[in-house]
Design an enzyme around this catalytic site. Structure first.
Site, mmCIF file in Angstrom:
data_model
loop_
_atom_site.group_PDB
_atom_site.id
_atom_site.type_symbol
_atom_site.label_atom_id
_atom_site.label_comp_id
_atom_site.label_asym_id
_atom_site.label_seq_id
_atom_site.Cartn_x
_atom_site.Cartn_y
_atom_site.Cartn_z
ATOM 1 C CG HIS A 132 19.930 -33.892 13.398
ATOM 2 N ND1 HIS A 132 20.377 -34.953 12.632
ATOM 3 C CD2 HIS A 132 19.784 -32.848 12.518
ATOM 4 C CE1 HIS A 132 20.485 -34.575 11.374
ATOM 5 N NE2 HIS A 132 20.128 -33.301 11.278
ATOM 6 C CD GLU A 133 18.429 -29.238 13.282
ATOM 7 O OE1 GLU A 133 19.294 -28.444 12.868
ATOM 8 O OE2 GLU A 133 17.775 -29.992 12.542
ATOM 9 C CG HIS A 167 23.391 -29.409 11.507
ATOM 10 N ND1 HIS A 167 24.202 -30.061 10.613
ATOM 11 C CD2 HIS A 167 22.164 -30.012 11.417
ATOM 12 C CE1 HIS A 167 23.505 -31.029 10.019
ATOM 13 N NE2 HIS A 167 22.278 -31.007 10.488
#
Length: 358
Positions: free
Chosen positions: A19-20, A23
């Site tokens: 997920h990170e 980003h």
């Protein structure tokens, strides 16, 4: 307990990392300065600076973050070092708040997108490694166990053969299922064969609203066929869409019912993952994909402090033609984060009560 903790750290670590990373890599490609890429919250356990970014592992393994310069512009409470860093980065046009709305939108949405991509990849791996389900056996051999259901709590395992229900011998899955469905709320005794040994298990079936019958959380052994990469990719995509649709329907139903019954926190996830790990690596992978989709959907909800909340601010900015003042947006996110933390405390308390004291 060791299996549960290890499985939980593995699954949650991979989900947060992916997920990170969504980003992080998008911000890097756009040219935004990333100050820190962290797994976990709280005090740093391990940290290493590479270039302008600090990579760290923190003490509380319940999340992570990708901190970008200008994500929350400095205010009166900021240190001189923070202000100086922001101003230097701004001169080079590399702060988050300097980017075009579509670029900030892309950075914000890529975290959840990567969770869907991860689920897609996991389903492909399952179909390549274990084959494509084509039918199910009508024997009484258990194929899969659903975590947190009576069968899992009683210690049943895939491969177990249910010989009798309350003393009545069963020769087919349908016959056994019919006997179980009539025993809602009543304790039943199962005679189970494992490794040529017979033992007894007592449990109480639970009513399943979707199936409209009592169940114990088992499914029949699946008959599979081997598939090639192309079919595995196609079926992986279809399974991702199907699972996403089911989860969204569940969230909608929960909102309509104004109930938090379907919500689960870290304790519940740990319990589910631990039980799934004990029933086989395939089951662990399957639940990992489902949890990843859940994480993606939850982060897209239009709530402050979540990725979905940031997306709403960007859309509103595009419609208004100007951004909301940073201090106001920051305050809204801070309030939203505080409320989410309160909700998390409530969910953790409820999960502990349900798992250990029910």
């Amino acid at each position: 307990m060791f299996v549960t903790i290890l499985s939980f750290i593995f699954v949650l670590g991979v989900l947060i990392l992916v997920h990170e990373f969504g980003h992080f890599i998008t911000a890097k490609k756009i040219g935004i300065r990333v100050e820190e890429f962290a797994l976990g919250f709280g005090p740093k356990l391990i940290s290493k600076r590479k270039g302008e970014t600090v990579y760290s592992i923190r003490a509380v393994p319940l999340g992570g973050f990708c901190s970008m310069t200008g994500e929350f512009p400095p205010d009166d409470d900021s240190s001189e070092e923070e202000i100086k860093l922001y101003e230097e980065t701004k001169k080079n046009g590399r702060t988050f708040d300097q980017q075009l709305p579509w670029e900030r939108f892309l950075v914000s949405i890529m975290g959840p997108v990567m969770n869907f991509v991860l689920a897609f990849i996991i389903f492909i791996i399952i179909f390549l490694g274990y084959g494509l389900p084509v039918s199910q056996s009508n024997t009484t051999e258990i194929g899969q166990i659903t975590p947190q259901m009576p069968a899992a709590e009683a210690g049943l395992q895939p491969g177990d053969q249910i010989v009798a229900v309350n003393g009545q011998e069963t020769e087919s899955w349908q016959e056994m299922s019919n006997l179980l469905s009539k025993a809602e709320g009543q304790e039943i005794k199962l005679e189970v064969e494992r490794d040529n040994e017979i033992f007894n298990v007592s449990l109480t079936p639970e009513y399943n609203q979707q199936l409209d019958k009592a169940v114990i959380g088992i499914s029949a052994r699946i008959i599979r066929e081997n598939v090639g990469p192309i079919k595995a990719v196609t079926q992986g995509f279809n399974q991702t869409i199907y699972s996403t649709r089911l989860i969204i329907m569940g969230v909608v139903d929960m909102i309509k019912a104004r109930s938090a019954e379907g919500l689960g926190g870290p304790v519940m996830i740990a319990n589910v993952v631990g039980q799934a790990a004990k029933t086989g690596f395939e089951n662990l992978l399957n639940w990992m994909a489902v949890i990843s989709i859940n994480l993606g959907i939850i982060n897209l909800l239009p709530l402050p402090a979540l990725d979905g909340g940031r997306l709403i601010f960007i859309i509103v900015e595009k419609i208004r033609g100007k951004a909301l003042p940073p201090e106001k947006e920051g305050l809204i996110h801070m309030i939203g984060f505080a409320l989410l933390m309160l909700l998390m405390v409530f969910i953790i308390y409820r999960d502990i009560a349900n798992i250990f004291f029910k």
